[in-house]
Scaffold this motif. Structure first.
Motif, mmCIF file in Angstrom:
data_model
loop_
_atom_site.group_PDB
_atom_site.id
_atom_site.type_symbol
_atom_site.label_atom_id
_atom_site.label_comp_id
_atom_site.label_asym_id
_atom_site.label_seq_id
_atom_site.Cartn_x
_atom_site.Cartn_y
_atom_site.Cartn_z
ATOM 1 N N LEU A 508 0.893 -1.467 0.182
ATOM 2 C CA LEU A 508 0.084 0.617 -0.053
ATOM 3 C C LEU A 508 0.507 1.275 0.072
ATOM 4 C CD1 LEU A 508 -2.789 -0.482 2.450
ATOM 5 C CD2 LEU A 508 -3.390 -0.167 -0.618
ATOM 6 N N GLU A 509 1.966 0.952 0.802
ATOM 7 C CA GLU A 509 3.111 2.510 0.493
ATOM 8 C C GLU A 509 3.502 2.608 -0.606
ATOM 9 O OE1 GLU A 509 3.264 4.704 3.250
ATOM 10 O OE2 GLU A 509 2.550 3.762 5.208
ATOM 11 N N THR A 510 3.820 1.307 -1.174
ATOM 12 C CA THR A 510 4.000 1.956 -2.395
ATOM 13 C C THR A 510 3.482 2.070 -3.347
ATOM 14 O OG1 THR A 510 5.744 -0.326 -2.076
ATOM 15 C CG2 THR A 510 5.949 0.171 -4.389
ATOM 16 N N LEU A 511 2.841 1.961 -3.522
ATOM 17 C CA LEU A 511 1.229 1.696 -4.344
ATOM 18 C C LEU A 511 0.876 3.594 -4.132
ATOM 19 C CD1 LEU A 511 -1.054 1.434 -6.364
ATOM 20 C CD2 LEU A 511 -2.363 1.035 -4.640
ATOM 21 N N CYS A 512 0.621 4.011 -2.565
ATOM 22 C CA CYS A 512 0.611 4.961 -2.765
ATOM 23 C C CYS A 512 1.389 6.376 -3.391
ATOM 24 C CB CYS A 512 -0.078 6.429 -1.408
ATOM 25 S SG CYS A 512 -1.124 4.901 -0.536
ATOM 26 N N LYS A 513 2.582 5.746 -3.184
ATOM 27 C CA LYS A 513 4.063 6.582 -3.660
ATOM 28 C C LYS A 513 3.482 7.035 -5.247
ATOM 29 C CE LYS A 513 8.758 6.844 -2.969
ATOM 30 N NZ LYS A 513 9.936 6.767 -2.608
ATOM 31 N N LYS A 514 3.400 5.179 -5.798
ATOM 32 C CA LYS A 514 3.334 5.387 -6.891
ATOM 33 C C LYS A 514 2.257 6.032 -7.152
ATOM 34 C CE LYS A 514 3.116 2.057 -10.673
ATOM 35 N NZ LYS A 514 3.295 0.765 -11.455
ATOM 36 N N ILE A 515 0.968 6.393 -6.811
ATOM 37 C CA ILE A 515 0.094 7.292 -8.012
ATOM 38 C C ILE A 515 0.149 8.660 -7.550
ATOM 39 C CG2 ILE A 515 -2.206 8.453 -7.046
ATOM 40 C CD1 ILE A 515 -2.272 5.271 -6.232
ATOM 41 N N PRO A 522 3.276 16.664 -15.456
ATOM 42 C CA PRO A 522 2.606 16.948 -15.900
ATOM 43 C C PRO A 522 1.953 16.411 -17.422
ATOM 44 C CG PRO A 522 4.555 17.179 -16.376
ATOM 45 C CD PRO A 522 5.028 16.616 -15.650
ATOM 46 N N PHE A 523 0.802 17.467 -16.952
ATOM 47 C CA PHE A 523 -0.464 16.974 -18.316
ATOM 48 C C PHE A 523 -0.087 17.806 -19.146
ATOM 49 C CE2 PHE A 523 -1.702 15.792 -13.964
ATOM 50 C CZ PHE A 523 -2.134 14.578 -14.218
ATOM 51 N N MET A 524 -0.051 18.187 -20.360
ATOM 52 C CA MET A 524 -0.158 18.221 -21.242
ATOM 53 C C MET A 524 -1.471 18.342 -22.061
ATOM 54 S SD MET A 524 3.263 19.283 -21.676
ATOM 55 C CE MET A 524 3.047 20.125 -23.734
ATOM 56 N N ILE A 525 -2.179 19.812 -21.442
ATOM 57 C CA ILE A 525 -2.897 19.671 -22.696
ATOM 58 C C ILE A 525 -3.679 20.604 -23.185
ATOM 59 C CG2 ILE A 525 -5.713 19.448 -21.597
ATOM 60 C CD1 ILE A 525 -4.756 17.020 -20.691
ATOM 61 N N ASN A 526 -3.651 20.527 -25.036
ATOM 62 C CA ASN A 526 -3.869 21.414 -25.441
ATOM 63 C C ASN A 526 -2.052 22.632 -25.965
ATOM 64 O OD1 ASN A 526 -6.600 20.712 -25.773
ATOM 65 N ND2 ASN A 526 -7.278 22.021 -24.513
ATOM 66 N N GLY A 527 -0.974 22.222 -25.538
ATOM 67 C CA GLY A 527 0.309 22.464 -25.779
ATOM 68 C C GLY A 527 0.154 23.499 -24.053
ATOM 69 N N HIS A 528 -0.438 23.220 -22.834
ATOM 70 C CA HIS A 528 -0.027 23.834 -21.850
ATOM 71 C C HIS A 528 0.017 22.076 -21.250
ATOM 72 C CE1 HIS A 528 -1.799 27.350 -23.080
ATOM 73 N NE2 HIS A 528 -2.986 26.529 -23.614
ATOM 74 N N GLU A 529 1.378 22.768 -20.032
ATOM 75 C CA GLU A 529 2.329 22.283 -19.003
ATOM 76 C C GLU A 529 0.907 22.164 -17.808
ATOM 77 O OE1 GLU A 529 6.505 22.132 -17.965
ATOM 78 O OE2 GLU A 529 6.407 20.424 -19.297
ATOM 79 N N ILE A 530 0.122 20.967 -17.294
ATOM 80 C CA ILE A 530 -0.714 21.136 -16.203
ATOM 81 C C ILE A 530 -0.296 20.144 -14.955
ATOM 82 C CG2 ILE A 530 -2.947 21.126 -15.377
ATOM 83 C CD1 ILE A 530 -3.789 22.206 -18.144
ATOM 84 N N PHE A 531 -0.154 21.115 -13.716
ATOM 85 C CA PHE A 531 0.974 20.247 -12.369
ATOM 86 C C PHE A 531 -0.587 20.790 -11.632
ATOM 87 C CE2 PHE A 531 3.965 22.371 -14.494
ATOM 88 C CZ PHE A 531 5.172 21.004 -15.257
ATOM 89 N N ILE A 532 -1.167 19.105 -11.166
ATOM 90 C CA ILE A 532 -2.492 19.094 -10.176
ATOM 91 C C ILE A 532 -1.434 18.301 -9.393
ATOM 92 C CG2 ILE A 532 -3.793 18.750 -11.731
ATOM 93 C CD1 ILE A 532 -4.509 16.517 -12.003
ATOM 94 N N GLY A 533 -1.774 17.774 -8.067
ATOM 95 C CA GLY A 533 -1.355 16.996 -7.363
ATOM 96 C C GLY A 533 -2.579 15.818 -6.694
ATOM 97 N N ALA A 534 -2.901 15.322 -5.062
ATOM 98 C CA ALA A 534 -3.425 13.959 -4.947
ATOM 99 C C ALA A 534 -3.509 14.271 -3.032
ATOM 100 C CB ALA A 534 -3.706 12.592 -5.197
ATOM 101 N N LYS A 569 -0.069 13.402 -0.068
ATOM 102 C CA LYS A 569 0.624 13.149 0.522
ATOM 103 C C LYS A 569 -1.413 11.617 0.842
ATOM 104 C CE LYS A 569 1.025 13.914 5.196
ATOM 105 N NZ LYS A 569 1.098 14.155 6.587
ATOM 106 N N TRP A 570 -0.209 10.854 1.692
ATOM 107 C CA TRP A 570 -1.850 9.467 1.901
ATOM 108 C C TRP A 570 -1.328 9.535 3.618
ATOM 109 C CZ3 TRP A 570 2.678 9.110 0.026
ATOM 110 C CH2 TRP A 570 3.520 7.678 0.015
ATOM 111 N N LEU A 571 -2.686 9.528 3.821
ATOM 112 C CA LEU A 571 -2.169 8.782 6.178
ATOM 113 C C LEU A 571 -3.519 7.683 6.100
ATOM 114 C CD1 LEU A 571 -3.230 12.319 7.055
ATOM 115 C CD2 LEU A 571 -1.087 10.645 7.401
ATOM 116 N N PHE A 572 -3.505 7.037 6.360
ATOM 117 C CA PHE A 572 -4.080 6.044 7.268
ATOM 118 C C PHE A 572 -5.547 5.989 8.418
ATOM 119 C CE2 PHE A 572 -0.533 4.075 4.749
ATOM 120 C CZ PHE A 572 -1.560 2.464 4.352
ATOM 121 N N TYR A 573 -6.671 5.689 8.044
ATOM 122 C CA TYR A 573 -7.335 6.258 9.290
ATOM 123 C C TYR A 573 -7.458 5.584 10.530
ATOM 124 C CZ TYR A 573 -11.716 6.111 11.733
ATOM 125 O OH TYR A 573 -12.792 5.624 12.825
#
Length: 845
Positions: A508-515, A522-534, A569-573
């Protein structure tokens, strides 16, 4: 003939209406005569009564020789009994000079004269009539009193036949009776003669229902109209006779219509029989042509088979729909072309005992292009005296309908935008995995994922770009999970990942880090670099819960904690998270109650001017007097107020209270109020500040608004317009905690601040730290270059104060001067400082 009958009935109805109208008029004339007779009877009664009293010897002695109210009114000889028994509203005794000597009005002894009460003077008319040579010593007239007719009778007072009363010389006195015919009296008069609802007709009064009879009376050169409810005897005539006439007219018309219809029907029958005989041959030929045309034009194809189920005939639509040629399939069995689900088509068609139409849904067949097609078939056996010789029926292509149903079935469990399973499919998958009873050694993980910084993508690049980002996010998430895992879209920018059968807890730790790593690329959308997170929240079954709803709720709680802990980041309940959520909800409820009950109070921390050695301003600081937790500082509830939207109500209370205190108790001092960065984005703050100044009547120049520099970052253009609006009101703007945010020269140059407040983190190192001294010196020089006042916060030692004086700082604020204090304490401290300053001045002089 019909026209003649109609004319006769119209004449009869018109005559009936004329007769009824004439009868009504005659009845109204008769009622008018009876009403006039009732008036004459009223006059006769009035004349009789006044004659009895005027020709009474005792009345001559007690009302002419001398006026004795005790005899006349108290003993009821000529007092309220006349009003009570005969409804005479006015009783007057006049002397020879026409002056009122005695008056009783509506049964009460009065001093008002006849003319004053009536509103007009009827005496000239009465005296003129009485003084005629042939007139009797008794007369009457009619006048208007308050819109109603009033009968006024006059008689000379004499001793009558009473020889015991001696006559006196001089002009004789006269007795006047006034009978006001109000609506009640008029109604009684009319009812005596069978006339209902008699009253005075008034122009502004609402008109009653029904016909009204009228009688016009001349009253002193004016016209007075009486009205009453007409008997309308003609209505009864119309009520009984008119329906009979109308019914008779309809009956005659129906009889004439029926006769004419019967004659026309017989005339047409002969023509129709001849015409139908000629048309029957044409209809038969047209029917044959119609069948061929329909069979060729319909979207269905029609077929016939022999009793061996081999095609014997196919309509022309067969090749257009299936792509097969007719000749290739004639003689072939129907089962070679079509097949049914879960049953034998041949057995269904040849099922014994079936003679009517039957339908079978969803038969499959392959088109000439080898595409899967679907159809509904309807059949009926061809029955002759020899038995069943074959079957005929239709085939309706429903391929598009079946594909549409499959599409609906797919969309009911999948998200249309990303193709991921939706909430319904996710819950089905989760409940199925939970039924397998995950263990502590092989748990199931529920991961709630929320994208960070996704809203600016829609705002800056549009929703189309946002949809492309969500589609790419779903693809990246699919690549991160195993084949037996599930990723679903919860809605908006929220996703759910279900990871069953976890053998290695480090997975799970490896999966969350990978996600997170994947989504940070970056997401290349219509010629623009878009940065988001999770941010991710994780709940485990059976460790945390074994119910699908509980798992989802717990993972949401963990997600909320992760977003508030810095994002990406990720947190366990943990159970403590739920407890914190409960405490947060309880605190929110308490905060709402505090706003309602006004459990807040203000304390003030003064600002000290280094040049004048005086307190020049005070900063208003809020405190919450919690009924259970005691006194709470702002950092314990302001953040919650900003998140829940309650900050506006709290800010409004602080503004109004601070302005009122400054106006009433802090003469000459400025008061500063902190405005939240969240609240500073709304134009409602301008209205609240204006309302607080107007209600308190505080000079706007004495109100200072403290704003952190980071508050202007969210929308600089809107912030600049909002600050200009506040400057137009007249308040001062201070940049609070200067140096802790994204400080730059552009803020001091572009935004209309009046002063800056140095954060206490710069002051704490003074005067020992040379770097701190240099930084403060440069900031003070920078502020003065822009003509701003400089206030140093957090001054706690004499060394800091002396160093700030050397650096020419304008004002200081901190525990060295004073801690936050109540309004009364501030007033006392200010008075003490002013007194000390005055004493120093006197010592110098």
């Amino acid at each position: 003939m019909v026209s003649l009958l109609a004319l006769l009935f119209v004449v009869a109805i018109f005559s009936l209406l004329s007769i009824a109208n004439s009868i009504n008029r005659d009845a109204d004339e008769q009622s008018g005569k009876l009403l006039q007779k009732a008036l004459h009877n009223r006059v006769d009664t009035l004349s009789t009564h006044i004659k009895d009293y005027a020709w009474w010897g005792e009345a001559y002695a007690h009302l002419h020789v001398t006026v004795d109210p005790e005899w006349a009114y108290a003993r009821q000889n000529m007092g309220s009994s006349l009003y009570r028994d005969y409804q005479y509203e006015g009783i007057f005794v006049l002397d020879g000079a026409e002056q009122t000597r005695y008056s009783v009005i509506k049964g009460q002894l009065s001093s008002r004269s006849l003319t004053e009460w009536l509103g007009e003077n009827p005496l000239p008319t009465l005296l003129q009539s009485m003084n005629r040579p042939d007139a009797l010593p008794l007369t009457y007239t009619m006048v208007l009193h308050e819109g109603h007719p009033a009968l006024v009778a006059m008689a000379k007072i004499t001793n009558g036949d009473d020889e015991h009363v001696h006559l006196v010389s001089g002009s004789s006195s006269t007795l006047v009776f006034v009978d006001v015919l109000d609506d009640k009296k008029l109604a009684q008069m009319g009812e005596e003669y069978g006339i209902d609802e008699t009253r005075v007709q008034k122009k502004d009064a609402p008109r009653p229902e029904g016909r009204r009879g009228t009688l016009t009376l001349p009253v002193n050169g004016q016209s007075l109209t009486l009205e009453w409810k007409s008997e309308e005897p003609g209505r009864q005539l119309i009520h009984y006779i008119l329906p009979l006439l109308i019914l008779l007219a309809f009956g005659c018309g129906a009889l004439a219509w029926g006769q004419s219809r019967n004659l026309l029907k017989k005339a047409r029958m002969f023509d129709e029989n001849s015409y139908l005989l000629a048309q029957s041959r044409q209809a038969l030929a047209a029917s044959e042509r119609r069948f061929r045309d329909v069979a060729e034009a319909t979207t269905d194809w029609i077929w016939e088979t022999d009793n061996e189920l081999r095609f014997t005939w196919l309509s022309d639509r067969f090749p257009g729909i299936t792509g097969h040629s007719i000749s290739a399939w004639l003689g072939q069995p129907v089962t070679a072309l079509m097949e049914a689900d879960n049953l034998s088509l041949a057995e269904w068609i040849t099922q014994p005992g079936q003679t009517g139409h039957r339908r079978l849904l969803h038969c499959r067949y392959r088109s000439a292009m080898d595409h899967q097609r679907y159809c509904h078939i309807a059949i009926k056996p061809v029955i002759t005296p020899e038995g069943v010789t074959g079957y005929r029926g239709t085939a309706t292509d429903v391929t598009l309908e079946v594909e549409a149903q499959q599409r609906v079935q797919y969309l009911s469990r999948h998200d249309e935008l990303t193709g991921l399973p939706n909430r319904m499919r996710m819950r089905e998958f989760l409940e199925g995995k939970l039924q397998a009873l995950p263990t502590l050694e092989q748990p199931l993980a529920m991961i709630s994922l929320d994208l960070d910084k996704f809203k600016p993508v829609n705002d800056l690049f549009g929703h189309a770009a946002g949809d492309k980002v969500l589609h790419e996010v779903s693809a990246r998430l699919r690549r991160c999970i195993r084949d037996n895992d599930l990723v679903a879209r919860q809605g908006g920018d929220e996703f759910i990942l279900i990871i069953p059968d976890i053998d290695d807890h480090h997975y799970l730790e490896t999966l969350c880090k990978k996600i997170i790593t994947e989504l940070l690329r970056p997401f290349m959308i219509n010629g623009h670099e878009i940065f988001i997170g999770a941010s991710l929240g994780i709940a485990l079954a059976p460790h945390d819960a074994v119910d699908a709803g509980d798992l989802l709720r717990y993972s949401d709680i963990a997600l909320y904690k992760a977003k508030n802990s810095g994002r990406n980041k990720w947190l366990f309940y943990t159970p403590e998270m739920a407890q914190q959520m409960v405490q947060r909800r309880e605190m929110e409820d308490s905060l709402r109650e505090a706003i309602k009950l006004q459990q807040f109070c203000l304390v003030y921390q003064p600002r000290y001017d280094l040049n004048s050695s005086q307190i020049v301003a005070a900063e208003a600081l809020i405190r919450w007097q919690h009924p259970q937790l005691g006194l709470l500082m702002p950092d314990q509830f302001i953040t919650l107020a900003e998140e829940t939207g309650l900050i506006a109500s709290i800010s409004e209370w602080v503004l109004k209270t601070a302005c009122r205190d400054a106006q009433q108790s802090l003469e000459g001092l400025a008061v500063s109020v902190n405005i939240s960065a969240v609240e500073f984005q709304s134009w409602g703050i301008v209205d609240r500040i204006s309302d607080a100044l107007r209600e308190s009547q505080l000079d706007p120049g004495r109100l200072e608004i403290e704003v952190t520099e980071n508050a202007t970052l969210w929308d600089p253009e809107n912030s600049l317009e909002l600050m200009q609006a506040l400057k137009n009101i007249g308040v001062r703007l201070l940049m609070d905690d200067f140096g802790t945010g994204y400080s730059s020269l552009s803020y001091l140059r572009n935004f209309p601040f009046d002063g800056i407040k140095l954060d206490k983190s710069f002051i704490s190192g003074m005067p020992e730290s040379e770097s701190a001294n240099t930084i403060v010196e440069n900031i003070i020089g920078l502020g003065k270059a822009f003509s701003l006042s400089i206030t140093a916060e957090g001054v706690e030692t004499q060394g800091q104060l002396q160093k700030l004086k050397m650096l020419e700082c304008d004002e200081t604020q901190g525990y060295l001067i004073s801690k936050p204090m109540s309004l009364e304490t501030l007033k006392e401290k200010r008075a003490a400082i002013d007194a000390a300053a005055q004493q120093r001045l006197e010592e110098k002089t």
